[in-house]
Design a protein around this motif. Structure first.
Motif, PDB file in Angstrom:
ATOM      1  N   LEU A 133      29.828 -54.288   1.511  1.00  0.00           N
ATOM      2  CA  LEU A 133      28.470 -53.731   1.535  1.00  0.00           C
ATOM      3  C   LEU A 133      27.736 -54.057   0.234  1.00  0.00           C
ATOM      4  O   LEU A 133      26.560 -54.453   0.241  1.00  0.00           O
ATOM      5  CB  LEU A 133      28.536 -52.209   1.749  1.00  0.00           C
ATOM      6  N   TYR A 137      24.270 -56.230   0.167  1.00  0.00           N
ATOM      7  CA  TYR A 137      22.970 -55.706  -0.274  1.00  0.00           C
ATOM      8  C   TYR A 137      22.536 -56.244  -1.636  1.00  0.00           C
ATOM      9  O   TYR A 137      21.336 -56.422  -1.869  1.00  0.00           O
ATOM     10  CB  TYR A 137      22.951 -54.173  -0.246  1.00  0.00           C
ATOM     11  N   ALA A 172      14.070 -47.912  -1.658  1.00  0.00           N
ATOM     12  CA  ALA A 172      14.863 -46.741  -2.018  1.00  0.00           C
ATOM     13  C   ALA A 172      14.416 -45.431  -1.353  1.00  0.00           C
ATOM     14  O   ALA A 172      15.254 -44.694  -0.828  1.00  0.00           O
ATOM     15  CB  ALA A 172      14.898 -46.600  -3.538  1.00  0.00           C
ATOM     16  N   LEU A 176      16.792 -43.167   1.032  1.00  0.00           N
ATOM     17  CA  LEU A 176      17.069 -41.773   0.671  1.00  0.00           C
ATOM     18  C   LEU A 176      16.868 -40.853   1.868  1.00  0.00           C
ATOM     19  O   LEU A 176      17.686 -39.970   2.149  1.00  0.00           O
ATOM     20  CB  LEU A 176      16.156 -41.328  -0.480  1.00  0.00           C
ATOM     21  N   ALA A 205       5.173 -50.507 -15.679  1.00  0.00           N
ATOM     22  CA  ALA A 205       6.299 -49.565 -15.765  1.00  0.00           C
ATOM     23  C   ALA A 205       7.623 -50.189 -15.354  1.00  0.00           C
ATOM     24  O   ALA A 205       8.675 -49.567 -15.504  1.00  0.00           O
ATOM     25  CB  ALA A 205       6.018 -48.333 -14.902  1.00  0.00           C
ATOM     26  N   TYR A 206       7.583 -51.401 -14.813  1.00  0.00           N
ATOM     27  CA  TYR A 206       8.827 -52.098 -14.471  1.00  0.00           C
ATOM     28  C   TYR A 206       9.188 -53.170 -15.500  1.00  0.00           C
ATOM     29  O   TYR A 206      10.099 -53.952 -15.275  1.00  0.00           O
ATOM     30  CB  TYR A 206       8.734 -52.705 -13.066  1.00  0.00           C
TER      31      TYR A 206
ATOM     32  N   PHE B 141      15.087 -30.724  -2.738  1.00  0.00           N
ATOM     33  CA  PHE B 141      13.860 -31.436  -3.124  1.00  0.00           C
ATOM     34  C   PHE B 141      12.645 -30.507  -3.049  1.00  0.00           C
ATOM     35  O   PHE B 141      11.717 -30.630  -3.854  1.00  0.00           O
ATOM     36  CB  PHE B 141      13.661 -32.697  -2.278  1.00  0.00           C
ATOM     37  N   ALA B 165       7.053 -36.618  -2.116  1.00  0.00           N
ATOM     38  CA  ALA B 165       7.238 -38.061  -2.304  1.00  0.00           C
ATOM     39  C   ALA B 165       7.577 -38.378  -3.761  1.00  0.00           C
ATOM     40  O   ALA B 165       8.392 -39.264  -4.046  1.00  0.00           O
ATOM     41  CB  ALA B 165       5.992 -38.824  -1.870  1.00  0.00           C
ATOM     42  N   GLN B 168      11.288 -37.108  -4.534  1.00  0.00           N
ATOM     43  CA  GLN B 168      12.247 -37.981  -3.848  1.00  0.00           C
ATOM     44  C   GLN B 168      12.221 -39.378  -4.464  1.00  0.00           C
ATOM     45  O   GLN B 168      13.265 -40.027  -4.582  1.00  0.00           O
ATOM     46  CB  GLN B 168      11.940 -38.073  -2.347  1.00  0.00           C
ATOM     47  N   ALA B 172      15.431 -41.619  -5.630  1.00  0.00           N
ATOM     48  CA  ALA B 172      15.754 -42.618  -4.609  1.00  0.00           C
ATOM     49  C   ALA B 172      16.436 -43.889  -5.133  1.00  0.00           C
ATOM     50  O   ALA B 172      17.441 -44.322  -4.568  1.00  0.00           O
ATOM     51  CB  ALA B 172      14.492 -42.968  -3.821  1.00  0.00           C
ATOM     52  N   PRO B 173      15.924 -44.514  -6.219  1.00  0.00           N
ATOM     53  CA  PRO B 173      16.581 -45.754  -6.669  1.00  0.00           C
ATOM     54  C   PRO B 173      18.029 -45.519  -7.111  1.00  0.00           C
ATOM     55  O   PRO B 173      18.862 -46.417  -7.010  1.00  0.00           O
ATOM     56  CB  PRO B 173      15.722 -46.201  -7.855  1.00  0.00           C
ATOM     57  N   PHE B 175      20.131 -43.133  -5.796  1.00  0.00           N
ATOM     58  CA  PHE B 175      20.923 -42.993  -4.573  1.00  0.00           C
ATOM     59  C   PHE B 175      21.112 -44.349  -3.879  1.00  0.00           C
ATOM     60  O   PHE B 175      22.169 -44.613  -3.304  1.00  0.00           O
ATOM     61  CB  PHE B 175      20.274 -41.977  -3.620  1.00  0.00           C
ATOM     62  N   LEU B 176      20.076 -45.192  -3.927  1.00  0.00           N
ATOM     63  CA  LEU B 176      20.204 -46.527  -3.316  1.00  0.00           C
ATOM     64  C   LEU B 176      21.360 -47.292  -3.951  1.00  0.00           C
ATOM     65  O   LEU B 176      22.180 -47.901  -3.254  1.00  0.00           O
ATOM     66  CB  LEU B 176      18.903 -47.324  -3.478  1.00  0.00           C
ATOM     67  N   ARG B 177      21.417 -47.263  -5.283  1.00  0.00           N
ATOM     68  CA  ARG B 177      22.492 -47.986  -5.964  1.00  0.00           C
ATOM     69  C   ARG B 177      23.853 -47.337  -5.715  1.00  0.00           C
ATOM     70  O   ARG B 177      24.867 -48.025  -5.607  1.00  0.00           O
ATOM     71  CB  ARG B 177      22.216 -48.062  -7.467  1.00  0.00           C
ATOM     72  N   PHE B 179      24.918 -45.661  -2.985  1.00  0.00           N
ATOM     73  CA  PHE B 179      25.491 -45.663  -1.637  1.00  0.00           C
ATOM     74  C   PHE B 179      25.087 -46.835  -0.762  1.00  0.00           C
ATOM     75  O   PHE B 179      25.620 -46.987   0.325  1.00  0.00           O
ATOM     76  CB  PHE B 179      25.174 -44.333  -0.946  1.00  0.00           C
ATOM     77  N   ILE B 180      24.131 -47.650  -1.206  1.00  0.00           N
ATOM     78  CA  ILE B 180      23.733 -48.804  -0.400  1.00  0.00           C
ATOM     79  C   ILE B 180      24.172 -50.102  -1.102  1.00  0.00           C
ATOM     80  O   ILE B 180      25.000 -50.828  -0.578  1.00  0.00           O
ATOM     81  CB  ILE B 180      22.215 -48.806  -0.130  1.00  0.00           C
ATOM     82  N   ALA B 196       8.676 -45.380 -13.631  1.00  0.00           N
ATOM     83  CA  ALA B 196       7.960 -46.045 -12.543  1.00  0.00           C
ATOM     84  C   ALA B 196       7.197 -45.024 -11.703  1.00  0.00           C
ATOM     85  O   ALA B 196       6.020 -45.236 -11.360  1.00  0.00           O
ATOM     86  CB  ALA B 196       8.947 -46.824 -11.675  1.00  0.00           C
TER      87      ALA B 196
END
Lengths: 209, 209
Positions: A133, A137, A172, A176, A205-206, B141, B165, B168, B172-173, B175-177, B179-180, B196
């Motif tokens: 996985l 990804y 993301a 979530l 910001a990135y 949340f 929003a 969360q 979110a970024p 949790f993405l890293r 579990f995804i 960001a």
């Protein structure tokens, strides 16, 4: 049912060429894995099921893939070999929106999302699935980075923008909701996610501090 | 080992008062569920394991919780009843950063993250676990939204900012890293996620279009 694609115990020369019998066997096995995951989920996936639905003999599956974990990992590896490229709409705004909508398309409908959801779930139980996985990804997001590279070249994003953080940032909030808060996702949320990240990009910001 | 907290088949009056024997039993059962999840994961969690590690008799567990799924869901329900409140640092920037760092604290270390990770994984296999996870995280949340309400009151965020929003979006970024893409997370990523989202808030990108 598919004896014609069953391998011999010892592959004959030429069987490993792309598009040859080995490639067809591998694709048939991958299809059976995806069907099994979609219909029954990872915990219920067995080598017997894959043998029955691929027409490839169980002993061949054990010899070449070792286990259910190996079958799952190879199905993901094969998915990584596709020709998918990220959207190229001509603007960063359009590309980010399109990327977010692809997540909604892939997961927003339970039937479409069953197999990729099962892969993500399997990673909680199998280190080998987790590794596959991760490979899938990270490679998928790496391919997306060109969206940001092009935006920098067009002057839509500051030089030094962290492309990986941007493309992950768009997906993301949708992931979530899918797998943590377990809330529905839709096109409006995709638009919101893209809009928020775009604003962050434009504000610099990135760009790593 | 804990016969003193084992329930009788028919609870006597007064057993359900907060902090009473029922509450202690429930907490002991919850602790055993968390230990089991941390050490062995959801697929290996059994009512027998929970009985052995909580000191509560198996027949009591089946009668009150029904199954492993019921035990898991109740452990999450109990976690929802804690007194956790989001950080209040005095600025939106500080609060968002602190929220992101809490995710790193909770999941960045494999030992600390084992039980919550197992809850998230169990939701892929059990609809009841998925429902409990949904209830837990949507409530968590919801509690975070005050961070945005306060920021609007201080003039740091535009009126109409979608608080859900925003909060969360910060997590979110990470949790993405987790579990995804299954990549490591750290404090620098937490800072990046907060920065960001803050830029998006300040640009009005979290005000519904």
């Amino acid at each position: 049912m598919n004896d014609s694609i069953e391998e011999r115990p010892t592959p004959a020369p030429g069987n490993t060429r792309p598009g040859g019998r080995t490639a067809r066997t591998r694709a048939a096995v991958r299809d059976a894995v995806l069907t099994g995951l979609s219909e029954h989920g990872y915990p219920a996936l067995t080598v017997e099921y894959v043998a029955e639905h691929s027409g490839v003999h169980k002993t061949t599956l054990y010899r070449r893939w070792g286990s259910v974990e190996g079958l799952l990992a190879d199905a993901l590896d094969l998915a990584s070999e596709d020709a998918w490229t990220p959207p190229d709409t001509g603007s960063l705004s359009g590309d980010l929106r399109a990327l977010a909508h692809e997540v909604v398309g892939a997961f927003g409908d339970p039937a479409a999302g069953a197999a990729p959801t099962a892969f993500i779930g399997a990673a909680f139980q199998s280190p080998r699935a987790a590794e596959a996985l991760h490979a899938f990804y990270t490679e998928r997001f790496r391919r997306c980075e060109v969206v940001v590279t092009r935006a920098v070249a067009r002057g839509e994003a500051p030089w030094g923008t962290d492309a990986n953080a941007v493309v992950q940032g768009v997906s993301a909030p949708l992931f979530l909701r899918l797998f943590i808060t377990r809330e529905p996702i839709d096109g409006a949320l995709a638009d919101q996610a893209a809009r928020a990240v775009l604003a962050g990009v434009e504000a610099g910001a990135y760009v790593p501090a």
